[in-house]
Enzyme design. Structure first.
Site, PDB file in Angstrom:
ATOM      1  N   GLU A  12      12.274  52.586  50.729  1.00 51.04           N
ATOM      2  CA  GLU A  12      12.525  54.089  50.467  1.00 51.04           C
ATOM      3  C   GLU A  12      11.589  54.293  49.121  1.00 51.04           C
ATOM      4  O   GLU A  12      11.106  55.290  48.777  1.00 51.04           O
ATOM      5  CB  GLU A  12      13.842  54.411  50.067  1.00 51.04           C
ATOM      6  CG  GLU A  12      14.916  54.254  51.171  1.00 51.04           C
ATOM      7  CD  GLU A  12      15.420  52.944  51.362  1.00 51.04           C
ATOM      8  OE1 GLU A  12      16.177  53.008  52.300  1.00 51.04           O
ATOM      9  OE2 GLU A  12      14.889  51.932  50.929  1.00 51.04           O
ATOM     10  N   HIS A  64      27.773  54.073  51.722  1.00 50.98           N
ATOM     11  CA  HIS A  64      26.768  54.728  52.286  1.00 50.98           C
ATOM     12  C   HIS A  64      27.191  56.458  51.769  1.00 50.98           C
ATOM     13  O   HIS A  64      26.351  57.238  52.371  1.00 50.98           O
ATOM     14  CB  HIS A  64      26.744  54.724  53.667  1.00 50.98           C
ATOM     15  CG  HIS A  64      25.810  53.707  54.056  1.00 50.98           C
ATOM     16  ND1 HIS A  64      26.074  52.249  53.597  1.00 50.98           N
ATOM     17  CD2 HIS A  64      24.998  53.642  55.127  1.00 50.98           C
ATOM     18  CE1 HIS A  64      25.124  51.473  54.335  1.00 50.98           C
ATOM     19  NE2 HIS A  64      24.517  52.224  54.926  1.00 50.98           N
ATOM     20  N   ASP A 100      31.270  54.869  57.698  1.00 52.54           N
ATOM     21  CA  ASP A 100      30.430  53.963  56.921  1.00 52.54           C
ATOM     22  C   ASP A 100      30.901  53.568  55.288  1.00 52.54           C
ATOM     23  O   ASP A 100      30.420  52.501  55.116  1.00 52.54           O
ATOM     24  CB  ASP A 100      29.054  54.687  56.838  1.00 52.54           C
ATOM     25  CG  ASP A 100      28.336  54.246  57.960  1.00 52.54           C
ATOM     26  OD1 ASP A 100      28.656  53.476  58.931  1.00 52.54           O
ATOM     27  OD2 ASP A 100      27.090  54.884  58.186  1.00 52.54           O
ATOM     28  N   ARG A 105      25.342  65.525  57.979  1.00 53.53           N
ATOM     29  CA  ARG A 105      25.402  64.869  59.252  1.00 53.53           C
ATOM     30  C   ARG A 105      26.287  65.662  60.370  1.00 53.53           C
ATOM     31  O   ARG A 105      26.053  65.664  61.613  1.00 53.53           O
ATOM     32  CB  ARG A 105      25.924  63.218  59.233  1.00 53.53           C
ATOM     33  CG  ARG A 105      25.578  62.618  60.569  1.00 53.53           C
ATOM     34  CD  ARG A 105      26.705  61.319  60.661  1.00 53.53           C
ATOM     35  NE  ARG A 105      27.986  61.566  60.560  1.00 53.53           N
ATOM     36  CZ  ARG A 105      28.807  60.376  60.766  1.00 53.53           C
ATOM     37  NH1 ARG A 105      28.285  59.476  60.901  1.00 53.53           N
ATOM     38  NH2 ARG A 105      30.011  60.654  60.835  1.00 53.53           N
ATOM     39  N   ILE A 152       0.039  37.630  31.117  1.00 52.63           N
ATOM     40  CA  ILE A 152       0.709  38.022  29.753  1.00 52.63           C
ATOM     41  C   ILE A 152       1.542  39.110  30.197  1.00 52.63           C
ATOM     42  O   ILE A 152       1.209  40.058  30.752  1.00 52.63           O
ATOM     43  CB  ILE A 152      -0.010  38.080  28.493  1.00 52.63           C
ATOM     44  CG1 ILE A 152       0.766  37.940  27.174  1.00 52.63           C
ATOM     45  CG2 ILE A 152      -0.961  39.568  28.482  1.00 52.63           C
ATOM     46  CD1 ILE A 152       1.067  36.756  26.882  1.00 52.63           C
ATOM     47  N   HIS A 203      -1.500  49.675  23.371  1.00 50.88           N
ATOM     48  CA  HIS A 203      -1.958  48.359  23.972  1.00 50.88           C
ATOM     49  C   HIS A 203      -3.160  48.291  23.776  1.00 50.88           C
ATOM     50  O   HIS A 203      -3.973  48.576  24.850  1.00 50.88           O
ATOM     51  CB  HIS A 203      -1.029  48.243  25.544  1.00 50.88           C
ATOM     52  CG  HIS A 203       0.211  48.668  25.401  1.00 50.88           C
ATOM     53  ND1 HIS A 203       1.105  47.779  25.638  1.00 50.88           N
ATOM     54  CD2 HIS A 203       1.003  49.720  25.359  1.00 50.88           C
ATOM     55  CE1 HIS A 203       2.316  48.414  25.818  1.00 50.88           C
ATOM     56  NE2 HIS A 203       2.186  49.587  25.495  1.00 50.88           N
ATOM     57  N   SER A 261      17.882  59.618  62.575  1.00 59.91           N
ATOM     58  CA  SER A 261      19.210  60.128  62.131  1.00 59.91           C
ATOM     59  C   SER A 261      19.093  61.402  61.148  1.00 59.91           C
ATOM     60  O   SER A 261      19.797  62.286  61.085  1.00 59.91           O
ATOM     61  CB  SER A 261      19.864  59.001  61.336  1.00 59.91           C
ATOM     62  OG  SER A 261      20.251  58.042  62.071  1.00 59.91           O
ATOM     63  N   PRO A 275       5.318  53.637  34.447  1.00 59.83           N
ATOM     64  CA  PRO A 275       6.458  52.862  35.183  1.00 59.83           C
ATOM     65  C   PRO A 275       5.605  51.894  36.151  1.00 59.83           C
ATOM     66  O   PRO A 275       4.922  52.346  37.009  1.00 59.83           O
ATOM     67  CB  PRO A 275       7.234  53.778  35.932  1.00 59.83           C
ATOM     68  CG  PRO A 275       6.961  55.022  35.364  1.00 59.83           C
ATOM     69  CD  PRO A 275       5.575  55.038  34.615  1.00 59.83           C
ATOM     70  N   HIS A 290      -0.914  42.519  23.420  1.00 61.23           N
ATOM     71  CA  HIS A 290      -0.754  43.422  24.562  1.00 61.23           C
ATOM     72  C   HIS A 290      -0.086  44.542  24.013  1.00 61.23           C
ATOM     73  O   HIS A 290      -0.232  45.771  24.595  1.00 61.23           O
ATOM     74  CB  HIS A 290       0.158  42.473  25.490  1.00 61.23           C
ATOM     75  CG  HIS A 290       0.632  43.380  26.542  1.00 61.23           C
ATOM     76  ND1 HIS A 290      -0.153  43.914  27.486  1.00 61.23           N
ATOM     77  CD2 HIS A 290       2.149  43.887  26.951  1.00 61.23           C
ATOM     78  CE1 HIS A 290       0.563  44.754  28.330  1.00 61.23           C
ATOM     79  NE2 HIS A 290       1.859  44.558  27.838  1.00 61.23           N
TER      80      HIS A 290
END
Length: 695
Positions: free
Chosen positions: A433, A494, A490, A541, A203, A29, A400, A131, A277
């Site tokens: 997250e 979940h 749940d 859990r 662009i 690029h 939790s 990324p 680009h």
């Protein structure tokens, strides 16, 4: 040649080196390096405090190229600034981090100039990027780390930590959701040491950003609580200089500098096109660009006289002087605060203080037991009491995931309502997250030992950041709870199904799913000794029995990934029962029933496939004898992958669908997770392989 002319010559050299790299590789690029060269040059030459002779100096300013596709610009800077090679990826000896040969072999095997920047492979690359959005989000973690280090270790007259964090980003970074998460968090935390430089060139690969991106970025960041500055022309060094100075003068908020640029600036026929680009310019366009810059179009990889010397006189001299001053300050600090200095030394080495594990609990046998998230919370707090730079939090779920550090304050802006300062060790990442995991990587890159946490199912939201932590070999600790359908009511939204398989598939990632409280202790022993790989600690859990280790094997076997928990009396089982986590208890219960029925069985606790697969063949075959083909695996997750241990004909008791909303016991019955079902599968396996062998 006056300084203004030298400035322009340096900028144009950055441009021509970059476009020559892309042209020679026939890949890459060129546009953004051409347009953003003045922006980066002004920062590096006039502001960045960075000693090229010691690129790992702890108090250096950080420069993150979030727009990783523009890496040719970064490599050109590293070369012209004379940044030295450091780290295990380089052979011994004195050499540059990036040599001319590396520039000329851009994107080729073995070159330090990889297709996107890779931390750990090329000195001067602060974090792996590519990324989009990951770099800016990671820079927030670096800024957090500086605030925490300063609050924890600085003393009057000894400002050991006072560096700034800069991130160069583009339109793609601004579109990615992780950038919004990270910017919101940075604004909330009032990270005034953080500066994002937005190369606003309008662009992307598909064309003008008008296709998809028409929001008011400045207004968005003002709403986040950022200071926003504008530079109308990327080629105006005076405007850039003023914007950077404004950042340095800004208090109690991070800064976004919006720099208007033209992609491929100076390439007359490809200016403002997506081809500039994402593709090499081509021979003719390259010549035109060089002529536009006043450079010799017939010279490739040319560094005119005076360019390297100009960088050395400003960037190099400023960084060397700042580093020398810091070294003298640290020597005085060491004499006055030897214990704190020793902690800083250990952080830089990723070492552990003596006695870090002295207070680890030992859990007595208990048929009722406790959830592994609860035992993990106890172990985490015991370690944190002896390791001050172990810190972290959850994505709004610390109550939790049981990750709160009970003896620590919250990390919050001094202006925050809770009143805590930047020395707190409990982090509240909010429901972010993806940003949380990238922030954790940024903290780890700064020498801290961070942990992040949420429910296992929500690793879906942060896989890209976890993947980069593995690629960078960072010892980031991720704590994932509510690890199976046994979380119950749940429901399937979940309940994690394919998530364990996904984590196990990631190169470099260590996944640990302990079976009981004492395996949790051993898991943390493994975790804390890691220096060069991230770990996912996967926890329940619901309560699970704590095994009687007088009856069953010692939990220390977890360190080898898998071990024989219970065995046939003569050590020659007819069937193997394999499981991880809470399902080990099912296998143990089935083992007892089989033993009473005269069936010789073996239970293998397989907390970590990665650790087990790394053991010598002799050990692996001692645990899983090849001659014993009757095998049953049990895991409340996707069956995918277990065939490597059960064989093609083994029984895999797993999930081949999503879960359902129901109480835990109902789910177990519905999906066949019971000791009785394990017994049936074991007997069927023995019958199958007995008939096959003819005995």
């Amino acid at each position: 040649m006056d300084s203004t002319q030298l400035d322009q010559l340096c900028i144009n050299t950055l441009r021509t080196l970059s476009i020559d790299m892309v042209q020679q590789a026939n890949s890459g690029h060129p546009g953004t390096p051409m347009g953003a060269a003045p922006t980066a040059y002004c920062l590096w030459q006039r502001f960045l405090r960075y000693d090229p002779a010691e690129p790992d100096w702890p108090n250096r300013d950080r420069f993150v190229l979030s727009a990783g596709h523009a890496c040719a610009l970064l490599y050109s800077l590293l070369y012209l600034c004379g940044v030295k090679a450091r780290g295990d990826s380089y052979p011994p000896g004195d050499r540059l981090a990036v040599t001319m040969d590396d520039l000329m072999t851009f994107r080729q095997a073995g070159s330090r100039c990889t297709g996107h920047p890779e931390h750990g492979w090329t000195s001067g690359v602060e974090t792996t990027t590519g990324p989009l959005g990951q770099g800016v989000a990671t820079s927030v973690g670096m800024a957090i780390a500086e605030r925490w280090l300063a609050a924890t270790y600085n003393r009057p007259g000894h400002a050991l930590f006072e560096h700034k964090v800069y991130a160069l980003c583009g339109d793609g970074d601004m579109m990615e959701g992780i950038s919004s998460e990270a910017a919101s968090l940075a604004g909330h935390l009032a990270l005034s040491n953080l500066c994002w430089i937005y190369d606003d060139n309008h662009i992307t690969i598909e064309g003008s950003t008008d296709l998809t991106f028409t929001e008011d970025v400045a207004a968005r960041f003002a709403a986040y609580g950022w200071h926003v500055a504008r530079v109308a022309d990327a080629n105006d060094l005076a405007q850039l200089d003023g914007a950077y100075r404004t950042f340095l003068d800004t208090r109690e908020r991070p800064t976004l500098i919006i720099v208007q640029s033209h992609i491929g600036y100076g390439a007359p026929h490809k200016q403002d096109t997506r081809e500039a680009h994402g593709e090499p310019l081509g021979v003719e366009e390259l010549r035109l660009a060089k002529l536009f810059y006043g450079c010799d179009p017939d010279r490739q990889f040319d560094v005119p006289a005076g360019v390297s010397e100009h960088f050395a006189a400003h960037f190099g001299r400023r960084g060397a002087s700042a580093h020398a001053t810091w070294n003298a300050r640290f020597a005085t600090y060491r004499a006055e605060y030897p214990e704190l200095a020793a902690q800083i030394d250990l952080m830089q080495e990723r070492g552990l203080p003596a006695g870090w594990d002295a207070d680890l609990p030992a859990f007595p046998a208990d048929a009722k037991g406790l959830a592994t998230r609860d035992s993990s919370g106890q172990v985490l707090n015991a370690i944190a009491a002896r390791l001050p730079w172990l810190l972290g939090g959850a994505a709004d779920l610390s109550t939790s995931t049981k990750t709160a550090l009970k003896a620590a304050d919250d990390f919050q802006s001094r202006a925050g309502e809770r009143g805590a300062d930047y020395g707190g060790r409990n982090f509240h990442f909010g429901i972010r997250e993806h940003a949380m995991c990238a922030v954790g990587s940024g903290m780890s890159l700064s020498g801290l030992r961070p942990f992040v946490s949420s429910f296992l199912v929500f690793t879906d939201y942060c896989r890209a950041a976890l993947r980069l932590s593995a690629m960078m070999e960072l010892p980031l600790i991720s704590i994932w709870t509510h690890d199976s359908i046994s979380m119950g009511e749940d429901g399937p939204t979940h309940q994690p199904i394919e998530h364990l398989a996904s984590l196990r598939a990631m190169p470099g990632m260590l996944t640990l799913r302990p079976a009981d409280a004492n395996e949790v202790v051993e898991a943390w022993r493994v975790i804390m000794r890691l220096k060069d790989r991230p770990v996912c600690l996967v926890l329940t859990r619901q309560a699970v029995p704590t095994f009687d280790r007088g009856k069953y094997a010692a939990a220390s076997g977890l360190a080898r990934g898998a071990y024989i928990l219970a065995d046939a009396a003569d050590g020659h089982p007819d069937v193997l029962l394999l499981a991880s986590g809470s399902e080990v208890a099912l296998c143990a219960a089935a083992f007892e029933q089989l033993t009473l029925a005269g069936v010789k069985a073996r239970v293998v606790s397989m907390a970590s496939w990665e650790l087990f697969d790394s053991q010598p063949r002799e050990y692996r075959e001692a645990v899983l004898p090849p001659a014993v083909r009757a095998r049953v695996s049990v895991e409340e997750a996707a069956a995918f992958g277990w065939e490597r241990y059960t064989g093609c004909e083994g029984a895999i008791l797993g999930l081949r669908s999503f879960g359902m909303s129901a109480p835990m016991k109902v789910l177990a019955q519905h999906f066949g997770f019971s000791a009785e079902h394990v017994v049936e599968a074991a007997k069927a396996q023995i019958a199958l392989h007995t008939s096959r062998s003819g005995t």
